[in-house]
Design a protein around this motif. Structure first.
Motif, PDB file in Angstrom:
ATOM      1  N   THR A  43       0.863  -1.174   0.000  1.00 35.87           N
ATOM      2  CA  THR A  43       0.000   0.000   0.000  1.00 35.87           C
ATOM      3  C   THR A  43       0.900   1.224   0.000  1.00 35.87           C
ATOM      4  OG1 THR A  43      -0.122   0.120   2.413  1.00 35.87           O
ATOM      5  CG2 THR A  43      -1.829  -1.161   1.292  1.00 35.87           C
ATOM      6  N   GLN A  44       0.367   2.301  -0.509  1.00 38.71           N
ATOM      7  CA  GLN A  44       1.140   3.541  -0.534  1.00 38.71           C
ATOM      8  C   GLN A  44       0.351   4.619   0.182  1.00 38.71           C
ATOM      9  OE1 GLN A  44       3.214   4.495  -4.164  1.00 38.71           O
ATOM     10  NE2 GLN A  44       2.602   6.618  -3.971  1.00 38.71           N
ATOM     11  N   SER A  45       1.019   5.337   1.056  1.00 42.64           N
ATOM     12  CA  SER A  45       0.390   6.447   1.759  1.00 42.64           C
ATOM     13  C   SER A  45       1.411   7.582   1.832  1.00 42.64           C
ATOM     14  CB  SER A  45      -0.060   6.024   3.162  1.00 42.64           C
ATOM     15  OG  SER A  45       1.036   5.580   3.920  1.00 42.64           O
ATOM     16  N   ARG A  46       0.984   8.686   2.382  1.00 38.06           N
ATOM     17  CA  ARG A  46       1.888   9.830   2.553  1.00 38.06           C
ATOM     18  C   ARG A  46       1.869  10.204   4.027  1.00 38.06           C
ATOM     19  NH1 ARG A  46       3.543  11.624  -2.073  1.00 38.06           N
ATOM     20  NH2 ARG A  46       3.946  13.793  -1.613  1.00 38.06           N
ATOM     21  N   PRO A  57       6.260   9.823   0.623  1.00 34.99           N
ATOM     22  CA  PRO A  57       5.584   8.551   0.352  1.00 34.99           C
ATOM     23  C   PRO A  57       6.059   7.456   1.305  1.00 34.99           C
ATOM     24  CG  PRO A  57       7.127   9.092  -1.414  1.00 34.99           C
ATOM     25  CD  PRO A  57       7.127  10.240  -0.467  1.00 34.99           C
ATOM     26  N   ARG A  59       5.570   3.195   1.761  1.00 32.64           N
ATOM     27  CA  ARG A  59       5.039   1.922   1.282  1.00 32.64           C
ATOM     28  C   ARG A  59       5.003   0.928   2.434  1.00 32.64           C
ATOM     29  NH1 ARG A  59       4.661   0.616  -4.025  1.00 32.64           N
ATOM     30  NH2 ARG A  59       5.044   2.333  -5.435  1.00 32.64           N
ATOM     31  N   ILE A  72      -7.184  -2.067  -3.149  1.00 32.93           N
ATOM     32  CA  ILE A  72      -6.183  -1.114  -2.662  1.00 32.93           C
ATOM     33  C   ILE A  72      -5.288  -0.651  -3.804  1.00 32.93           C
ATOM     34  CG2 ILE A  72      -4.137  -0.915  -1.184  1.00 32.93           C
ATOM     35  CD1 ILE A  72      -5.777  -2.598   0.879  1.00 32.93           C
ATOM     36  N   TRP A  73      -4.906  -1.565  -4.690  1.00 32.67           N
ATOM     37  CA  TRP A  73      -4.107  -1.191  -5.861  1.00 32.67           C
ATOM     38  C   TRP A  73      -4.854  -0.163  -6.708  1.00 32.67           C
ATOM     39  CZ3 TRP A  73      -5.090  -2.324 -11.136  1.00 32.67           C
ATOM     40  CH2 TRP A  73      -4.052  -1.954 -11.998  1.00 32.67           C
ATOM     41  N   TYR A  75      -7.320   1.961  -5.715  1.00 30.84           N
ATOM     42  CA  TYR A  75      -7.380   3.235  -4.986  1.00 30.84           C
ATOM     43  C   TYR A  75      -6.049   3.984  -5.084  1.00 30.84           C
ATOM     44  CZ  TYR A  75     -11.938   2.226  -2.880  1.00 30.84           C
ATOM     45  OH  TYR A  75     -13.269   1.964  -2.665  1.00 30.84           O
ATOM     46  N   ASP A  76      -4.939   3.263  -4.935  1.00 27.13           N
ATOM     47  CA  ASP A  76      -3.624   3.898  -5.047  1.00 27.13           C
ATOM     48  C   ASP A  76      -3.408   4.443  -6.458  1.00 27.13           C
ATOM     49  OD1 ASP A  76      -3.052   3.323  -2.399  1.00 27.13           O
ATOM     50  OD2 ASP A  76      -1.669   1.674  -2.846  1.00 27.13           O
ATOM     51  N   GLU A  79      -5.547   7.605  -6.946  1.00 30.36           N
ATOM     52  CA  GLU A  79      -4.987   8.744  -6.212  1.00 30.36           C
ATOM     53  C   GLU A  79      -3.754   9.298  -6.910  1.00 30.36           C
ATOM     54  OE1 GLU A  79      -5.017  11.701  -3.607  1.00 30.36           O
ATOM     55  OE2 GLU A  79      -6.545  10.139  -3.733  1.00 30.36           O
ATOM     56  N   GLU A  80      -2.925   8.398  -7.450  1.00 29.24           N
ATOM     57  CA  GLU A  80      -1.701   8.827  -8.126  1.00 29.24           C
ATOM     58  C   GLU A  80      -1.983   9.575  -9.433  1.00 29.24           C
ATOM     59  OE1 GLU A  80       2.254   6.840 -10.206  1.00 29.24           O
ATOM     60  OE2 GLU A  80       1.104   5.663  -8.763  1.00 29.24           O
TER      61      GLU A  80
END
Length: 122
Positions: A43-46, A57, A59, A72-73, A75-76, A79-80
């Motif tokens: 998952t990727q968040s900030r 970022p 991970r 989740i892929w 949504y990421d 968002e990107e």
């Protein structure tokens, strides 16, 4: 598991959005059930970094159901590439994956309201 094609639909507006249907297809191009398998995914968040005074970022490696990994892929990815895809008029789209070829096709539709004003003296 025999998955040849995956089609993922999403829709959002008014500050809310979700991944809708996730449909899997076998080699015979017939829909098939989602396997009850666990997979590794990231998952990727900030997160805010006090040192750099910026959001950086982050991970995270996860392990869970295939359906969760796909959602989740997506949504990421949204968002990107289309941050705010769920706001105002929102957007919708589909992502189609060809599993054996490891390729995909993404159709994204952005919705907006346009206002035209005409002022005249009478």
């Amino acid at each position: 598991y025999g998955i040849w094609r995956v089609i993922i639909a999403y829709d959002g507006c008014g500050d809310s959005g979700c991944i809708g249907d996730i449909t899997l297809y076998g080699a015979d191009d017939k829909p098939m059930p989602m396997p009850e398998m666990q997979v590794k995914y990231t998952t990727q968040s900030r997160v805010y970094c006090d040192k750099t005074k910026r959001y950086e970022p982050k991970r995270t490696l996860c392990f869970g159901p295939l359906r969760d990994a796909i959602q989740i892929w997506c949504y990421d990815l949204l968002e990107e590439h289309f941050g705010g895809w769920e706001n105002d008029g929102g957007s919708d789209g589909t992502i189609e994956l060809n599993v054996p070829l490891k390729t995909g096709h993404w159709e994204h539709n952005t919705h907006y309201t346009e206002t035209s004003t005409d002022v005249r003296e009478v």
